[in-house]
Write an enzyme that holds these catalytic residues in place. Structure first.
Site, PDB file in Angstrom:
ATOM      1  N   ARG A  35       0.848  -1.200   0.000  1.00  0.00           N
ATOM      2  CA  ARG A  35       0.000   0.000   0.000  1.00  0.00           C
ATOM      3  C   ARG A  35       0.878   1.243   0.000  1.00  0.00           C
ATOM      4  NH1 ARG A  35      -1.851   2.668   4.998  1.00  0.00           N
ATOM      5  NH2 ARG A  35      -3.493   4.195   4.532  1.00  0.00           N
ATOM      6  N   ARG A  76     -10.593  19.859   8.687  1.00  0.00           N
ATOM      7  CA  ARG A  76      -9.835  20.321   9.852  1.00  0.00           C
ATOM      8  C   ARG A  76     -10.286  21.726  10.249  1.00  0.00           C
ATOM      9  NH1 ARG A  76      -5.629  16.880  10.689  1.00  0.00           N
ATOM     10  NH2 ARG A  76      -4.935  15.619   8.914  1.00  0.00           N
ATOM     11  N   LYS A 218     -13.192   2.176   0.999  1.00  0.00           N
ATOM     12  CA  LYS A 218     -12.876   2.157   2.429  1.00  0.00           C
ATOM     13  C   LYS A 218     -14.141   2.528   3.207  1.00  0.00           C
ATOM     14  CE  LYS A 218      -8.983   4.079   3.702  1.00  0.00           C
ATOM     15  NZ  LYS A 218      -7.904   5.100   3.788  1.00  0.00           N
ATOM     16  N   THR A 276      -6.178  -1.287  10.180  1.00  0.00           N
ATOM     17  CA  THR A 276      -5.992  -0.306  11.251  1.00  0.00           C
ATOM     18  C   THR A 276      -5.659  -0.937  12.603  1.00  0.00           C
ATOM     19  OG1 THR A 276      -7.710   1.042  10.172  1.00  0.00           O
ATOM     20  CG2 THR A 276      -6.808   1.852  12.246  1.00  0.00           C
TER      21      THR A 276
END
Length: 479
Positions: A35, A76, A218, A276
């Site tokens: 990846r 953000r 995802k 993860t």
């Protein structure tokens, strides 16, 4: 290079593993595909890593898959006059469109799409949920919130919106440029799409990709779960991205969702990757925790196609050891006496297609007769996927004349991919299958193999034949 396990390992490359020597060590240790995280890679880095992986592939003689993971929309807050402020639960705090340093009462939010999506009562999670806000009022230019939990917020922390569907696609301007760079290499096999919310996100990217790469969705937002069947149908594979999923959903719900997603993908015959923090402690320690070992084992017991390493292999102190450990866990689970029963219990009924019927029959014959290996000829990859969907107890060799197909199938459970020319006739088809099974270490003289292929030979999507053959004394087919 014969793997003694069926689940695949996806290793992320980064500062700890970007040189060619380390990439080769990771592959030898068990990494089946790599990846490249476009959040931390520019286009020059992408090209260099792809070239290094392909150089390793050439030396090793095995097809290696490459996944480019697009960053997706990163939301953000702005900056504070003092870098950070302390808040109190119950106080009012505002996010607005004024591009000035924030203070204890407000901060700049440079995302107008959020102002259009958030409604009173929606949650806003800052800094991976360490600060939770609840929206009280929204006027299109500001969101007035109550602090629910957490006490600190600092510069440029991420914002998650578990209750809001943003009116934006999955690709940002950066993602568009990154995707163009990925397609230009002509050597990347998969693209992972971050923060998928709806099926349309995949449809838009598929128009750009035009089949040049596989699309891996995802799953990390609650909105994606609401339309998961449609997303699975439009994607080529799924990734259970548990990091952001665990921020936007109650963390105790993630294990159950992981199981549901794995089973949904298995029913659909689509590869699924679990990702993860699988061996997170190995970023700085040579061995994982017992809980991490159990976490990896759970994904393997469920029949996930692949398990992924992130910072463990990209930035950790023990990247090769992390890959080796993940492989060791997988091999031990697959030898467990309970493993076949768990896998068998989750098998789905075949769809009413020739490929499904042939794959089911091939698996049943192979297990009933205790054959050495299943060999399938696959040009587009569909036959390999259907054979894997059956989760047979015997190994599967996928033979393809298309190296891009073999690379893409490197993420698929149980497939040992070999690039070979199309068979010229039925005798050559059988001889080639037996010889490769022998040369790759999956069978010995006297062993029987079962071969699936399509007649006319070399016709994509025409799998319609099964053949049982013996491996002869010279590695060719016997009588």
């Amino acid at each position: 290079m014969k793997r003694l396990r069926k689940v695949k390992i996806l290793a992320t490359l980064g500062p700890s593993s970007s040189d060619e020597e380390t990439i080769e060590k990771l592959h030898e240790a068990g990494a089946d595909l790599f990846r490249i995280n476009m959040s931390h890679s520019d286009h020059a880095t992408l090209r260099n890593l792809v070239d290094r992986i392909r150089a390793v592939e050439k030396r090793c003689g095995r097809p290696i898959g490459i996944l480019a993971d697009l960053q997706g929309p990163k939301l953000r807050v702005g900056r504070f006059a003092d870098s950070a402020v302390e808040l109190e639960p119950g106080q009012t705090f505002t996010l607005d469109d004024k591009d000035t340093p924030g203070d204890v009462s407000r901060v700049f939010l440079p995302h107008p799409e959020i102002f259009a999506a958030v409604k009173p009562g929606h949650r806003l999670l800052i800094d991976d949920g360490r600060l939770q806000l609840k929206a009280d009022a929204c006027d299109g230019k500001s969101i007035t919130c109550t602090v629910v939990s957490g006490t600190k917020i600092s510069d440029r922390k991420g914002v998650s919106l578990p209750d809001s569907t943003l009116p934006v696609g999955a690709l940002t301007e950066k993602d568009h440029k990154d995707l163009e760079a990925v397609l230009a290499t002509r050597n990347v096999d998969w693209v992972a799409l971050s923060f998928i919310q709806r099926p349309d996100d995949l449809a838009a990217v598929r128009k750009i990709a035009r089949g040049k790469v596989g699309l891996m969705a995802k799953i990390e937002k609650p909105q994606a779960l609401e339309q998961i069947d449609e997303i699975i149908e439009l994607s080529d594979a799924l990734m259970v991205a548990r990091g952001d999923l665990g921020v936007e959903l109650p963390i105790e719900a993630v294990p159950g969702i992981q199981k549901q997603l794995i089973r949904a993908c298995r029913r659909a015959g689509k590869p699924v990757v679990v990702a993860t923090q699988m061996l997170e402690s190995m970023i700085s320690a040579p061995v994982p925790t017992r809980a991490e070992v159990s976490d990896v084992a759970t994904a393997v017991f469920e029949g996930a196609d692949a398990v992924m390493l992130s910072a463990e292999s990209a930035a950790g102190d023990y990247p090769v050891e992390a890959v080796s450990m993940m492989g060791a866990i997988a091999r031990q689970v697959e030898k467990d006496p309970n493993f076949p029963g768990i896998i068998y219990a989750q098998r789905s009924e075949p769809q009413a297609t020739g490929a499904d019927a042939i794959s089911l029959a091939g698996r049943q014959i192979a297990e009933t007769l205790n054959l050495a290996v299943m060999v399938c000829y696959t040009s587009s990859g569909t036959t390999g996927l259907r054979a894997s969907r059956e989760r047979p107890q015997v190994p599967i060799i996928a033979l393809s004349p298309v190296i891009e197909t073999a690379r893409r199938l490197s993420v698929v459970w149980g497939l040992h991919c070999v690039v070979t020319e199309d068979a010229t006739d039925l005798d050559d088809m059988v001889d080639r299958a037996c010889r490769i099974a022998f040369n790759e270490g999956f069978g010995n003289p006297g062993d029987r193999v079962i071969i699936s292929a399509g007649v006319p030979l070399g016709t994509p999507g025409a799998t319609n034949m099964l053949r049982i053959a013996y491996i002869g004394s010279d590695g060719m087919s016997g009588i």
